[in-house]
Design a protein around this motif. Structure first.
Motif, short mmCIF file in Angstrom:
data_model
loop_
_atom_site.label_atom_id
_atom_site.label_comp_id
_atom_site.label_asym_id
_atom_site.label_seq_id
_atom_site.Cartn_x
_atom_site.Cartn_y
_atom_site.Cartn_z
N ALA A 258 0.81 -1.22 0.00
CA ALA A 258 0.00 0.00 0.00
C ALA A 258 0.84 1.27 0.00
O ALA A 258 0.34 2.35 0.32
CB ALA A 258 -0.97 0.01 1.17
N GLU A 368 2.41 -1.14 -7.11
CA GLU A 368 1.31 -1.80 -6.41
C GLU A 368 0.57 -2.69 -7.39
O GLU A 368 0.40 -2.35 -8.57
CB GLU A 368 0.32 -0.77 -5.83
CG GLU A 368 0.86 0.05 -4.68
CD GLU A 368 1.09 -0.78 -3.44
OE1 GLU A 368 0.17 -1.51 -3.03
OE2 GLU A 368 2.19 -0.69 -2.86
N ARG A 370 -3.14 -4.89 -7.37
CA ARG A 370 -4.37 -5.21 -6.66
C ARG A 370 -5.18 -6.20 -7.49
O ARG A 370 -5.11 -6.19 -8.72
CB ARG A 370 -5.19 -3.95 -6.39
CG ARG A 370 -4.54 -3.00 -5.38
CD ARG A 370 -5.39 -1.77 -5.15
NE ARG A 370 -4.89 -0.96 -4.04
CZ ARG A 370 -3.96 -0.03 -4.17
NH1 ARG A 370 -3.42 0.21 -5.35
NH2 ARG A 370 -3.54 0.66 -3.11
N ALA A 648 -8.86 5.76 1.10
CA ALA A 648 -7.93 4.76 0.58
C ALA A 648 -7.10 5.34 -0.56
O ALA A 648 -6.00 4.87 -0.83
CB ALA A 648 -8.71 3.53 0.09
N TYR A 649 -7.63 6.37 -1.24
CA TYR A 649 -6.97 6.93 -2.41
C TYR A 649 -6.80 8.43 -2.25
O TYR A 649 -7.72 9.13 -1.81
CB TYR A 649 -7.80 6.65 -3.68
CG TYR A 649 -8.06 5.19 -3.91
CD1 TYR A 649 -7.16 4.40 -4.62
CD2 TYR A 649 -9.19 4.57 -3.37
CE1 TYR A 649 -7.39 3.05 -4.82
CE2 TYR A 649 -9.43 3.22 -3.56
CZ TYR A 649 -8.53 2.47 -4.27
OH TYR A 649 -8.76 1.13 -4.45
#
Length: 850
Positions: A258, A368, A370, A648-649
């Protein structure tokens, strides 16, 4: 010449009174030229040249994001090769020439498919169906109108997808196209399909029962994934075919940490660097449905960006499937996605890189990675089809007649100058139909305006490209009229209605000259403007390096009692503003430990309580923040600010909407804001819960929503999110929007929950302090007013939620009290919601407070 501004001629630039077009054009030009000047034509080794001897993990000499505006001029998704494709149509003209559907695939825009027009012409609708011969991920249809003539341009349309050519299902996109020759990109959520059908239900100019197309192209996987949700990565592990550890910690695990400033990197130290291909395998520890993978390139430097790739899956970790996704990612820093052709159940997901995107060397890297699975509607909400607009909806206002007003500028896809007219559109929220209208009579190009919804539901629009003008739209008569010009010419200013029914405006140096954009008030009684000499703009500005031109833009204003206004951003300083007499401004501290947060926003989620989200320390080309803060006005004269949970962003250019239950939804934005770019887009909405102070990720969007995007709560409790772009011929014009259904309305299978229904007692008009005898068809536990919003440039100072006090007087009968203070419940149009014990809202009844 810059692609995004190809229609312009340099000799015209001196005629423009504002900087609206010159500065973006110069920025994009420099972005293209600087790398050439620095590197002598190339920033990396080409054929026959030696590979760079430097550490491939180190950044290039030029600023990493220098080229982002130039990258924005290219399509986000690849154009699919049409080899072997065939096309059929509902009908076509042959008597007066070969206008068969194959002509739309022949790479010759001078030929065309045309519906039958010799007598008798075939009535609308007409459709053309493309067979791609195999299942591929497709995300947009690109419609090129006929090159000569105008008859048959598509107006209203629908797009359907099919795996077998028989079962089509619901439309993935509908909308209305502008009646011009420009190429239109009709986006929708990426999906695997073999067949795609475009159906025209009207002719754009209503000239006859015809449909035509010069060329039709399809776009593949756009690097974004829609209608999925990022899976939590707690406990996951990652292994790689190889990794660099000798010259830095670049283990595979960094792709899951993250932290985009760390990365996995293949082994590059000699002797020798490990040759391609390289792979990284994610172990999710348990098998689960997966449908997409996202890849974030390294944040600094360019070496190792993945080019050609495949994604395979496994339940055992030893035997892997045939690829569920494959393709080639572009050599840029944008977030990449791989939409699987089908949902699979797997424990292991492997990404294999077979080329380096820029051919710079035998390297692979990832900041990253996901993995996403199908969204659960009851937990993550659900997106509807993408609706096309005949313009980029840069500004929107929700109207009391269940319609939404949208407008952009003098052009459907561009801006600049002071042209004296504006392209507008109305979306009927009941039918989804969008109609277009050009507004000439007010002499006002309303691009980048201030907006305030007045107490009688009219919409006041000020400044922008015609920087002193002010116009009013009346939804009752569907008419635009002029009101008095402002005293100060402005663009990118902020506005709010006051508790008195007047309107306050502040800032706006984007247009009409730099600096001096102090406050003024519009009178609802006589339609004139009054300057507030005691409210200079200087104490409300950010420390943007470009000075007032950017520092006084898009301010966050919250109207309170007695004509007062709280200025709470985007500068880190908070101020109380009085609009009485000549006005005054008084410092009220800072927003806790928040720095300046330009292109963030604020929303009132409860009485005297606001949430601020995202933003950046400068207008563009700096990192955005994930931070959010609450600001509480209920403790006395000094607002109390506190940091709440982080998003989260990171987001700048995002949009926030308060919902009837007091939660706040945030959509879009960039982690590194660059106007007209889709790079670093946040594709996953989030919802903040005031009870916990935490954000929850929602189902991802199909289309990036960044600079020039909007979001609005609708009367049925859903949320419209749309727009972005408005940059001429560039590929980041998003002339569309989609409606998000929040989880509070949905069962796990996507069906709608049973809603309470307001059966009576809500009048069309009421006064502050009114006590309403409201009836419902079932038991409810709360009522709330949410003011109809008007959004532009990430800011909506009109929206606010006001929870109401209630007393139950019988079965389904309640006495509901409207706040007496017009500083709490401002005059204007409200959605009146009832909510049951499960938090499910009714459809709203419209209430006007005066």
């Amino acid at each position: 010449m810059i692609r995004g501004f190809a229609p312009l001629r340099l000799r015209r630039l001196s005629r423009f009174r504002s900087r609206s077009l010159i500065l973006p054009a110069l920025t994009a030009t420099l972005a293209v030229l600087l790398p050439l000047l620095i590197f002598g034509g190339s920033a990396s080794a080409g054929p026959g040249q030696a590979l760079p001897a430097a550490d491939p993990t180190s950044p290039p000499p030029a600023p990493h994001h220098q080229a982002a505006p130039a990258a924005a001029m290219e399509p986000a998704a690849p154009t699919l090769p049409r080899d072997g494709w065939t096309a059929t149509a509902s009908d076509h003209e042959t008597a007066r020439g070969d206008h068969s559907p194959a002509r739309a695939l022949d790479a010759d825009p001078n030929t065309m498919w045309h519906s039958k027009w010799t007598a008798p012409a075939t009535a609308l609708p007409h459709s053309i169906t493309i067979d791609m011969k195999k299942t591929v991920v497709v995300s947009a249809l690109v419609y090129q109108p006929r090159a000569t003539g105008i008859n048959g341009r598509v107006g209203e349309y629908a797009i359907h997808l099919s795996a077998d050519g028989a079962a089509w299902g619901a439309a993935v996109a509908t909308g209305t196209l502008a009646d011009d020759i420009t190429v239109k990109t009709l986006s929708f959520a990426p999906k695997g399909a073999r067949y795609i059908r475009l159906t025209a239900t009207t002719e754009a100019g209503s000239r006859g029962p015809w449909t035509s197309a010069g060329e039709i192209n399809l776009l593949g996987d756009p690097g974004t994934t829609a209608s999925v949700v990022d899976l939590p990565r707690d406990g996951w592990t990652a292994t790689a075919s190889d990794q660099e550890t000798a010259k830095g910690d670049h283990r595979a695990t960094h792709a899951l940490d993250a932290d985009p400033d760390t990365m996995w990197h293949s082994k590059w130290t000699a002797p020798p660097a490990t040759a391609l291909p390289h792979s990284i395998t994610i172990d999710m520890k348990t098998a689960r449905p997966v449908s997409a993978l996202s890849y974030e390139p390294r944040r600094t430097g360019v070496n190792g960006r993945i080019g050609a790739y495949t994604v395979t899956t496994s339940t055992s970790g030893t035997t892997f499937s045939t690829p569920v996704a494959s393709g080639t990612w572009k050599d840029d820093d944008t977030l990449k996605g791989a939409t699987f052709t089908r949902t699979v159940t797997a424990r292991y997901v492997r990404l294999t890189a077979t080329t380096e995107a820029g051919r710079r060397g035998p390297w692979s890297s990832a900041a990253e990675i996901r993995v996403s699975g199908p969204a659960d509607p009851a937990a993550h909400g659900m997106w509807g089809k993408v609706t096309g607009f005949p313009l980029v909806p840069v500004a929107t206002a929700v109207l009391p007649n269940n319609k939404m007003l949208a407008w952009s500028a003098y052009g459907v896809d561009r801006f600049g100058g002071s042209n004296g007219y504006t392209q507008t559109a109305i979306m009927d929220l009941a039918t989804g139909r969008v109609t277009q209208r050009r507004v000439d009579n007010t002499g006002h190009d309303m691009f980048c305006p201030g907006i305030a919804v007045l107490e009688d539901s009219r919409v006041l629009v000020t400044g922008g490209s015609n920087a002193k003008r002010a116009s009013i739209y009346d939804p009752a008569t569907d008419a635009w009229t002029s009101t008095a010009d402002m005293n100060v010419a402005r663009g990118y200013q902020a506005m709010t209605l006051l508790s008195t029914g007047d309107a306050f405006v502040l800032g706006g140096s984007w247009s009409g000259g730099n600096g001096g954009k102090g406050g003024e008030v519009w009178s609802s009684a006589n339609g004139t403007w009054r300057k507030l000499s005691g409210v200079p703009v200087t104490t409300t500005m950010t420390a943007d390096p470009r000075g007032p031109y950017r520092a006084d833009n898009h301010q966050w204003l919250h109207a309170t009692s007695m004509g007062r206004v709280l200025h709470l951003g985007p500068s880190k300083r908070i101020n109380w503003i009085s609009t009485s007499g000549n006005g005054s401004i008084t410092a009220a501290g800072t927003r806790a430990d928040s720095p300046d947060a330009m292109n963030g926003n604020a929303v009132a989620y409860d009485i005297g309580k606001l949430l601020t989200l995202g933003g950046a320390t400068a207008y563009e080309n700096v990192k955005a923040t994930r931070r959010a803060y609450t600001v509480d006005l209920n403790g006395g004269g000094t607002p109390v600010s506190s940091r709440t949970g982080d998003m989260a962003y990171a987001r700048a250019f995002g949009n926030s909407v308060v919902m009837p239950d007091g939660k706040v939804a945030v959509f879009g934005g960039q982690s590194y804001p660059v106007p007209f770019s889709d790079a670093t887009s946040a594709m996953t909405p989030e919802i903040w819960d005031p009870a916990t102070g935490r954000f929850t990720r929602m189902a991802s969007m199909a289309v990036p929503r960044n600079y020039h995007s909007v979001a609005n709560l609708l009367p049925d409790g859903r949320i419209f999110s749309g727009g972005g772009g408005l940059c001429g011929a560039c590929a980041t014009n998003h002339a569309d929007g989609a409606i998000f259904t929040p989880p509070y309305l949905l069962n796990a299978d996507g069906t709608e929950k049973t809603r309470p229904v307001i059966s009576g007692g809500v009048p069309a008009h009421a006064a502050n302090g009114a006590v309403l005898a409201v009836t419902t068809d079932s038991e409810v536990t709360s009522f709330a007013l949410v003011r109809a919003g008007a959004a532009t440039h990430s800011t909506d100072n009109d929206q606010r939620r006001v929870p109401l006090t209630l007393r139950q007087t019988g079965t389904g009968a309640y006495e509901v009290t409207v706040p007496a203070d017009p500083g709490v419940a401002l005059p204007g149009t409200y959605f009146f919601f009832a909510l049951n014990a499960q938090g499910v809202p009714s459809k709203a009844t419209m209430l006007n407070l005066r």
